[in-house]
Structure formats: structure tokens, C-alpha cells
Motif scaffolding. Structure first.
Motif, PDB file in Angstrom:
ATOM      1  N   ALA A 159       2.122  -6.669  -1.967  1.00 36.03           N
ATOM      2  CA  ALA A 159       0.840  -6.588  -2.680  1.00 36.03           C
ATOM      3  C   ALA A 159       0.940  -5.775  -3.962  1.00 36.03           C
ATOM      4  CB  ALA A 159      -0.223  -5.985  -1.764  1.00 36.03           C
ATOM      5  N   GLY A 160       2.051  -5.085  -4.150  1.00 38.53           N
ATOM      6  CA  GLY A 160       2.216  -4.281  -5.358  1.00 38.53           C
ATOM      7  C   GLY A 160       1.430  -2.986  -5.334  1.00 38.53           C
ATOM      8  N   VAL A 161       1.210  -2.476  -4.143  1.00 40.09           N
ATOM      9  CA  VAL A 161       0.483  -1.216  -3.990  1.00 40.09           C
ATOM     10  C   VAL A 161       1.301  -0.294  -3.084  1.00 40.09           C
ATOM     11  CG1 VAL A 161      -1.785  -2.280  -4.311  1.00 40.09           C
ATOM     12  CG2 VAL A 161      -0.863  -2.051  -1.996  1.00 40.09           C
ATOM     13  N   GLY A 162       0.875   0.934  -2.980  1.00 42.85           N
ATOM     14  CA  GLY A 162       1.547   1.892  -2.116  1.00 42.85           C
ATOM     15  C   GLY A 162       1.079   1.774  -0.672  1.00 42.85           C
ATOM     16  N   ARG A 163       1.907   2.297   0.236  1.00 39.74           N
ATOM     17  CA  ARG A 163       1.539   2.272   1.659  1.00 39.74           C
ATOM     18  C   ARG A 163       0.238   3.004   1.912  1.00 39.74           C
ATOM     19  NH1 ARG A 163       6.474   4.509   4.726  1.00 39.74           N
ATOM     20  NH2 ARG A 163       4.742   5.601   5.656  1.00 39.74           N
ATOM     21  N   VAL A 164       0.008   4.085   1.174  1.00 37.41           N
ATOM     22  CA  VAL A 164      -1.221   4.863   1.362  1.00 37.41           C
ATOM     23  C   VAL A 164      -2.442   3.989   1.087  1.00 37.41           C
ATOM     24  CG1 VAL A 164      -2.545   6.842   0.525  1.00 37.41           C
ATOM     25  CG2 VAL A 164      -0.078   7.052   0.865  1.00 37.41           C
ATOM     26  N   THR A 165      -2.342   3.137   0.069  1.00 34.40           N
ATOM     27  CA  THR A 165      -3.450   2.238  -0.255  1.00 34.40           C
ATOM     28  C   THR A 165      -3.703   1.258   0.887  1.00 34.40           C
ATOM     29  OG1 THR A 165      -2.949   2.395  -2.602  1.00 34.40           O
ATOM     30  CG2 THR A 165      -4.288   0.515  -1.909  1.00 34.40           C
ATOM     31  N   VAL A 166      -2.615   0.701   1.428  1.00 35.97           N
ATOM     32  CA  VAL A 166      -2.764  -0.241   2.538  1.00 35.97           C
ATOM     33  C   VAL A 166      -3.377   0.465   3.736  1.00 35.97           C
ATOM     34  CG1 VAL A 166      -1.538  -1.738   4.164  1.00 35.97           C
ATOM     35  CG2 VAL A 166      -0.895  -1.734   1.746  1.00 35.97           C
ATOM     36  N   TYR A 167      -2.865   1.655   4.063  1.00 35.95           N
ATOM     37  CA  TYR A 167      -3.412   2.402   5.198  1.00 35.95           C
ATOM     38  C   TYR A 167      -4.857   2.817   4.955  1.00 35.95           C
ATOM     39  CZ  TYR A 167       0.821   2.748   8.016  1.00 35.95           C
ATOM     40  OH  TYR A 167       1.891   2.461   8.814  1.00 35.95           O
ATOM     41  N   GLY A 168      -5.236   2.982   3.695  1.00 36.66           N
ATOM     42  CA  GLY A 168      -6.622   3.316   3.373  1.00 36.66           C
ATOM     43  C   GLY A 168      -7.576   2.203   3.753  1.00 36.66           C
ATOM     44  N   HIS A 169      -7.108   0.984   3.672  1.00 40.42           N
ATOM     45  CA  HIS A 169      -7.941  -0.159   4.022  1.00 40.42           C
ATOM     46  C   HIS A 169      -7.752  -0.610   5.466  1.00 40.42           C
ATOM     47  CE1 HIS A 169      -8.137  -0.439  -0.378  1.00 40.42           C
ATOM     48  NE2 HIS A 169      -9.274  -1.070  -0.170  1.00 40.42           N
ATOM     49  N   PHE A 170      -6.555  -0.422   5.976  1.00 42.26           N
ATOM     50  CA  PHE A 170      -6.223  -0.873   7.327  1.00 42.26           C
ATOM     51  C   PHE A 170      -5.490   0.243   8.052  1.00 42.26           C
ATOM     52  CE2 PHE A 170      -6.148  -4.511   4.457  1.00 42.26           C
ATOM     53  CZ  PHE A 170      -7.123  -5.302   5.027  1.00 42.26           C
ATOM     54  N   PRO A 171      -6.181   0.978   8.891  1.00 37.31           N
ATOM     55  CA  PRO A 171      -5.562   2.113   9.574  1.00 37.31           C
ATOM     56  C   PRO A 171      -4.388   1.761  10.490  1.00 37.31           C
ATOM     57  CG  PRO A 171      -7.956   2.150   9.831  1.00 37.31           C
ATOM     58  CD  PRO A 171      -7.600   0.856   9.181  1.00 37.31           C
ATOM     59  N   SER A 172      -4.303   0.499  10.886  1.00 41.67           N
ATOM     60  CA  SER A 172      -3.194   0.115  11.775  1.00 41.67           C
ATOM     61  C   SER A 172      -2.663  -1.250  11.373  1.00 41.67           C
ATOM     62  CB  SER A 172      -3.657   0.060  13.232  1.00 41.67           C
ATOM     63  OG  SER A 172      -4.504  -1.057  13.439  1.00 41.67           O
ATOM     64  N   ARG A 173      -1.462  -1.516  11.826  1.00 38.84           N
ATOM     65  CA  ARG A 173      -0.845  -2.825  11.573  1.00 38.84           C
ATOM     66  C   ARG A 173      -1.678  -3.933  12.216  1.00 38.84           C
ATOM     67  NH1 ARG A 173       3.957  -5.673  10.537  1.00 38.84           N
ATOM     68  NH2 ARG A 173       4.462  -7.222  12.113  1.00 38.84           N
ATOM     69  N   ALA A 174      -2.189  -3.681  13.407  1.00 37.85           N
ATOM     70  CA  ALA A 174      -2.996  -4.692  14.100  1.00 37.85           C
ATOM     71  C   ALA A 174      -4.239  -5.054  13.285  1.00 37.85           C
ATOM     72  CB  ALA A 174      -3.388  -4.203  15.488  1.00 37.85           C
ATOM     73  N   GLU A 175      -4.874  -4.083  12.688  1.00 37.45           N
ATOM     74  CA  GLU A 175      -6.068  -4.369  11.881  1.00 37.45           C
ATOM     75  C   GLU A 175      -5.701  -5.156  10.622  1.00 37.45           C
ATOM     76  OE1 GLU A 175      -9.254  -1.122  11.978  1.00 37.45           O
ATOM     77  OE2 GLU A 175      -7.410  -0.080  12.562  1.00 37.45           O
ATOM     78  N   LEU A 176      -4.561  -4.852  10.039  1.00 38.25           N
ATOM     79  CA  LEU A 176      -4.086  -5.602   8.880  1.00 38.25           C
ATOM     80  C   LEU A 176      -3.790  -7.046   9.277  1.00 38.25           C
ATOM     81  CD1 LEU A 176      -3.013  -5.893   5.977  1.00 38.25           C
ATOM     82  CD2 LEU A 176      -0.829  -5.023   6.809  1.00 38.25           C
ATOM     83  N   VAL A 177      -3.084  -7.231  10.376  1.00 35.58           N
ATOM     84  CA  VAL A 177      -2.755  -8.574  10.842  1.00 35.58           C
ATOM     85  C   VAL A 177      -4.027  -9.343  11.167  1.00 35.58           C
ATOM     86  CG1 VAL A 177      -1.658  -9.879  12.728  1.00 35.58           C
ATOM     87  CG2 VAL A 177      -0.434  -7.979  11.641  1.00 35.58           C
ATOM     88  N   ASP A 178      -4.969  -8.708  11.823  1.00 34.93           N
ATOM     89  CA  ASP A 178      -6.235  -9.342  12.165  1.00 34.93           C
ATOM     90  C   ASP A 178      -6.939  -9.833  10.898  1.00 34.93           C
ATOM     91  OD1 ASP A 178      -9.333  -9.242  12.783  1.00 34.93           O
ATOM     92  OD2 ASP A 178      -8.314  -9.407  14.715  1.00 34.93           O
ATOM     93  N   ALA A 179      -7.022  -8.976   9.885  1.00 34.74           N
ATOM     94  CA  ALA A 179      -7.682  -9.356   8.633  1.00 34.74           C
ATOM     95  C   ALA A 179      -6.952 -10.513   7.955  1.00 34.74           C
ATOM     96  CB  ALA A 179      -7.760  -8.151   7.698  1.00 34.74           C
ATOM     97  N   ALA A 180      -5.641 -10.486   7.998  1.00 40.44           N
ATOM     98  CA  ALA A 180      -4.857 -11.568   7.393  1.00 40.44           C
ATOM     99  C   ALA A 180      -5.084 -12.883   8.144  1.00 40.44           C
ATOM    100  CB  ALA A 180      -3.375 -11.203   7.376  1.00 40.44           C
ATOM    101  N   VAL A 181      -5.117 -12.829   9.461  1.00 40.07           N
ATOM    102  CA  VAL A 181      -5.344 -14.029  10.255  1.00 40.07           C
ATOM    103  C   VAL A 181      -6.735 -14.592   9.963  1.00 40.07           C
ATOM    104  CG1 VAL A 181      -5.631 -14.934  12.610  1.00 40.07           C
ATOM    105  CG2 VAL A 181      -3.702 -13.426  12.072  1.00 40.07           C
TER     106      VAL A 181
END
Length: 161
Positions: A8-30
Motif C-alpha cells: 500500500a506504500g504506507v508504514g506498518r503503524v498506519t496499517v495497524y492504526g486502521h486494522f488492529p489485527s491481521r484478521a480485521e485487515l483480512v476481513d475488510a479485504a474480503v
């Protein structure tokens, strides 16, 4: 998460700011991908003979699934099966109508429930994704393997054991 951030061209902190866990990120992507797939599958012609209509639906479904193999694998690993099922409910409406027509026309078994056939179809598509991921089948062969398996499995007539 680091891979997602990099892509995504962003830092991990940015991703964690929006998605506290990998599962939540995967859920949003799905959710996002399935919304796009839902729109795309609306254009699939499901008229005509039920076997042909179901085959068109499977091929179109695989086309989208085949593009998202890593997401399918991540979802299978990170999300509860009930959540995956709920996310696919809207997509299941179209094959239901085809399967009902096929049962009424006698081309699909009437001793299998529609919900069972939809579940089998879903698992076959996800199973094919897994087999492609393991390099056991080629992605270009998957759709026809699924179509052949489904049409044989859903054919009328009881199997005696």
C-alpha cells in the motif's frame, strides 16, 4: 501486516492504526473483494439450460477467485468459517435460483438440498484455490475441474453404497 503496508506504500503503524489485527485487515479485504465480485457476477447470464447456466456461473466465480488466491488462503486461515459463510451469502443467491430450476427440470438431483449444493460449490471453489496454491493443479484448469465435478455430483440419481 508488513507486506500489506509495503504494497500500500504506507508504514506498518498506519496499517495497524486502521486494522488492529491481521484478521480485521483480512476481513475488510474480503468484504471489499466480495462486493466487487458481487457486482461482476450480476452480469453473468443465468438463463437457459440450468447445467449451462451453472457452468457459466462457476467459470465467472473462478475467474475472480483465481485472482485472489492469497486472500482466499488468508481468509481460510484468519477468519472463522461462519464469518466466511456469512460474507458469501449474497453471492449464493444466484446459484440457488439456477439449482432450483435444475431440480425442477430434473437435471439436478432432487435428493440433495439446495443449501447442501451451494455449500459443496463454495467448498469446491475454495478447495481449487488451495490446490492451485499448492501447485497441484494449474489455475487455467481449475474452472473446468470444478464444473465437471459439480455437474457430476449434482446429477440426478441415487448412489448405492
Amino acid at each position: 501486516m508488513a507486506d500489506v503496508a509495503k504494497e500500500a506504500g504506507v508504514g506498518r503503524v498506519t496499517v495497524y492504526g486502521h486494522f488492529p489485527s491481521r484478521a480485521e485487515l483480512v476481513d475488510a479485504a474480503v468484504v471489499h473483494v466480495l462486493e466487487q465480485v458481487d457486482v461482476a457476477l450480476k452480469s453473468v447470464d443465468l438463463h437457459g439450460p440450468p447445467r449451462e447456466a451453472l457452468a457459466r456461473y462457476i467459470r465467472a466465480s473462478w475467474e475472480h477467485t483465481g485472482r485472489s488466491l492469497s486472500l482466499v488462503a488468508a481468509a481460510e486461515k484468519e477468519l472463522a468459517s461462519e464469518r466466511i459463510h456469512r460474507l458469501h451469502e449474497r453471492l449464493a443467491e444466484r446459484p440457488v435460483r439456477v439449482l432450483e430450476r435444475g431440480q425442477a427440470d430434473g437435471v439436478f438431483s432432487d435428493d440433495l438440498t439446495i443449501s447442501w449444493m451451494v455449500a459443496v460449490l463454495h467448498r469446491l471453489i475454495h478447495g481449487a484455490a488451495d490446490e492451485v496454491g499448492r501447485a497441484n493443479i494449474h489455475p487455467s484448469d481449475a474452472a473446468e475441474l470444478i464444473v465437471t465435478t459439480v455437474l457430476r455430483a449434482f446429477a440426478p440419481g441415487r448412489v448405492e453404497v
